[in-house]
Design an enzyme around this catalytic site. Structure first.
Site, PDB file in Angstrom:
ATOM      1  CG  ASP A  30     -10.503  -4.207  -2.883  1.00 47.58           C
ATOM      2  OD1 ASP A  30      -9.873  -4.446  -1.828  1.00 47.58           O
ATOM      3  OD2 ASP A  30     -11.667  -3.752  -2.882  1.00 47.58           O
ATOM      4  CG  ASN A  32      -4.931  -8.665  -1.544  1.00 48.91           C
ATOM      5  OD1 ASN A  32      -5.365  -9.037  -2.631  1.00 48.91           O
ATOM      6  ND2 ASN A  32      -3.883  -7.867  -1.421  1.00 48.91           N
ATOM      7  CG  ASN A  78      -5.034   1.061   1.955  1.00 49.02           C
ATOM      8  OD1 ASN A  78      -4.578   0.899   0.833  1.00 49.02           O
ATOM      9  ND2 ASN A  78      -6.303   0.790   2.239  1.00 49.02           N
ATOM     10  CD1 TRP A  79      -1.473   6.409   5.129  1.00 41.03           C
ATOM     11  CD2 TRP A  79      -0.021   5.134   6.261  1.00 41.03           C
ATOM     12  NE1 TRP A  79      -0.270   6.430   4.451  1.00 41.03           N
ATOM     13  CE2 TRP A  79       0.640   5.657   5.130  1.00 41.03           C
ATOM     14  CE3 TRP A  79       0.696   4.296   7.129  1.00 41.03           C
ATOM     15  CZ2 TRP A  79       1.963   5.383   4.831  1.00 41.03           C
ATOM     16  CZ3 TRP A  79       2.024   4.015   6.829  1.00 41.03           C
ATOM     17  CH2 TRP A  79       2.637   4.558   5.699  1.00 41.03           C
ATOM     18  NE  ARG A  81      -7.090  -1.699   4.654  1.00 40.39           N
ATOM     19  CZ  ARG A  81      -7.147  -2.514   3.622  1.00 40.39           C
ATOM     20  NH1 ARG A  81      -6.466  -3.641   3.645  1.00 40.39           N
ATOM     21  NH2 ARG A  81      -7.893  -2.218   2.586  1.00 40.39           N
TER      22      ARG A  81
HETATM   23  C1  IPE Z   1      -8.243   0.362  -2.569  1.00 42.98           C
HETATM   24  O1  IPE Z   1      -8.766  -0.715  -1.863  1.00 42.98           O
HETATM   25  C2  IPE Z   1      -6.776   0.518  -2.306  1.00 42.98           C
HETATM   26  C3  IPE Z   1      -5.913  -0.544  -2.823  1.00 42.98           C
HETATM   27  C4  IPE Z   1      -6.282  -1.579  -3.512  1.00 42.98           C
HETATM   28  C5  IPE Z   1      -4.519  -0.384  -2.526  1.00 42.98           C
HETATM   29  P1  IPE Z   1      -9.421  -0.540  -0.422  1.00 42.98           P
HETATM   30  O2  IPE Z   1      -9.803  -1.894   0.041  1.00 42.98           O
HETATM   31  O3  IPE Z   1      -8.524   0.243   0.456  1.00 42.98           O
HETATM   32  O4  IPE Z   1     -10.715   0.358  -0.721  1.00 42.98           O
HETATM   33  P2  IPE Z   1     -12.088   0.469   0.060  1.00 42.98           P
HETATM   34  O5  IPE Z   1     -11.760   0.666   1.496  1.00 42.98           O
HETATM   35  O6  IPE Z   1     -12.820  -0.816  -0.162  1.00 42.98           O
HETATM   36  O7  IPE Z   1     -12.804   1.618  -0.572  1.00 42.98           O
HETATM   37  C1  IPE Z   2      -6.382  -4.970  -1.251  1.00 44.54           C
HETATM   38  O1  IPE Z   2      -7.015  -5.953  -0.513  1.00 44.54           O
HETATM   39  C2  IPE Z   2      -4.994  -4.665  -0.747  1.00 44.54           C
HETATM   40  C3  IPE Z   2      -4.872  -3.363  -0.064  1.00 44.54           C
HETATM   41  C4  IPE Z   2      -5.814  -2.475   0.071  1.00 44.54           C
HETATM   42  C5  IPE Z   2      -3.572  -3.054   0.493  1.00 44.54           C
HETATM   43  P1  IPE Z   2      -7.780  -5.627   0.823  1.00 44.54           P
HETATM   44  O2  IPE Z   2      -6.815  -5.750   1.953  1.00 44.54           O
HETATM   45  O3  IPE Z   2      -8.485  -4.336   0.732  1.00 44.54           O
HETATM   46  O4  IPE Z   2      -8.822  -6.815   0.890  1.00 44.54           O
HETATM   47  P2  IPE Z   2     -10.355  -6.731   1.275  1.00 44.54           P
HETATM   48  O5  IPE Z   2     -10.972  -5.679   0.423  1.00 44.54           O
HETATM   49  O6  IPE Z   2     -10.412  -6.374   2.730  1.00 44.54           O
HETATM   50  O7  IPE Z   2     -10.901  -8.086   0.983  1.00 44.54           O
HETATM   51 MG    MG Z   3     -10.287  -3.783   0.045  1.00 43.76          MG
END
Ligand code: IPE
Ligand code: IPE
Ligand code: MG
Length: 249
Positions: A30, A32, A78-79, A81
């Site tokens: 997490d 990114n 994550n869908w 997003r």
């Molecule tokens: C968890 O991270 C899922 C992955 C790392 C793939 P998220 O960024 O989706 O989780 P939340 O939204 O902060 O709980």
């Molecule tokens: C984790 O990084 C990757 C996925 C959930 C696919 P994020 O995209 O959740 O990054 P933040 O949490 O918004 O910084």
């Molecule tokens: Mg995240």
């Protein structure tokens, strides 16, 4: 002295106790998006930068002799997003497999996937997943499970559905019956679950499996994570006392 790098004369590797290396490490990759935003870049650049972190973590796990590594790459939530980000993540994971599967195969890594194969995952992504799994199916040095379109609740629901379709009577439904219907009943439960980026939550990862996992939270944003951070997490794990409801050992 003929030592390999990281190995010390007392037998420890990177200062860790070689007799207490975890069998299974799981990781919520997490941070990114925040990594990219901090650099004035689009979020997708953060996902791209996470590739190096993933490969270095695999390398570090191989060095330690960790046999099972499970990485959370895309959750069932994550869908939610923006469409462009979801589309990017699908394509990115597909191309990552194409670019990296041969080198992982050469290192003796078995790649497999945990999650739902539903209609939302593009066919070509599923094809790359199947090809990568097939290519590396015979490897046993390490099993790298990519949790993709994975949700811990969905996994439990899927196990319950199988209990029903298998026609079990209520008295036959116990922990063993459910566990044996999870996505990968052959893997040991994770000893450690690492979450990066300073968030203190599980976000629907491995809900059944992490019942007795040691949770390690790291402030590092995923794209900055390297094997040294993995070693630090294993060090923290080795200082913990796992009691499983009993008394300290
Ligand atoms: C968890 O991270 C899922 C992955 C790392 C793939 P998220 O960024 O989706 O989780 P939340 O939204 O902060 O709980
Ligand atoms: C984790 O990084 C990757 C996925 C959930 C696919 P994020 O995209 O959740 O990054 P933040 O949490 O918004 O910084
Ligand atoms: Mg995240």
């Amino acid at each position: 002295m003929g030592k390999t790098s990281g190995q010390h004369s007392n037998g420890s590797i990177h200062g860790l106790d070689p007799s207490r290396i975890p069998a299974h490490v799981a990781c919520v990759m997490d941070g990114n998006g925040r990594w990219a935003s901090a650099r004035g870049l689009p979020r997708t650049e953060g996902h791209a930068a996470g590739e190096v972190a993933l490969l270095d973590t695999v390398e570090g796990a191989l060095e330690l002799g960790i046999g099972w590594l499970t990485m959370f790459a895309f959750s069932t939530e994550n869908w939610r997003r923006p469409r462009d980000e979801v589309r990017y993540l699908m394509g990115f994971n597909e191309s990552l497999l194409v670019r990296r599967r041969d080198e992982l195969h050469d290192k003796g890594v078995r790649i497999r996937f945990a999650g739902r194969r539903d209609w939302r995952v593009p066919r070509r992504v599923l094809n790359r997943m199947d090809e990568s799994a097939e290519l590396t199916a015979g490897n046993r040095r390490m099993t790298l499970t990519m949790a993709f379109n994975y949700g811990g609740r969905a996994e439990i629901v899927d196990a319950v559905r199988r209990v029903v379709t298998d026609g079990l009577r209520p008295e036959q439904v116990d922990e063993k019956a459910l566990r044996s219907r999870l996505y990968y009943p052959d893997q040991p439960d994770p000893d450690i679950v690492i979450r990066t980026s300073g968030e203190f939550r599980i976000s629907n990862f491995l809900l059944w499996e992490l019942a007795y996992s040691e949770l390690v939270f790291s402030e590092v944003l995923w794209p900055d994570f390297r094997r040294g951070d993995l070693f630090a997490a294993v060090g923290e794990y080795q200082r913990r006392d796992r009691r499983y409801g009993g008394l300290e050992s």
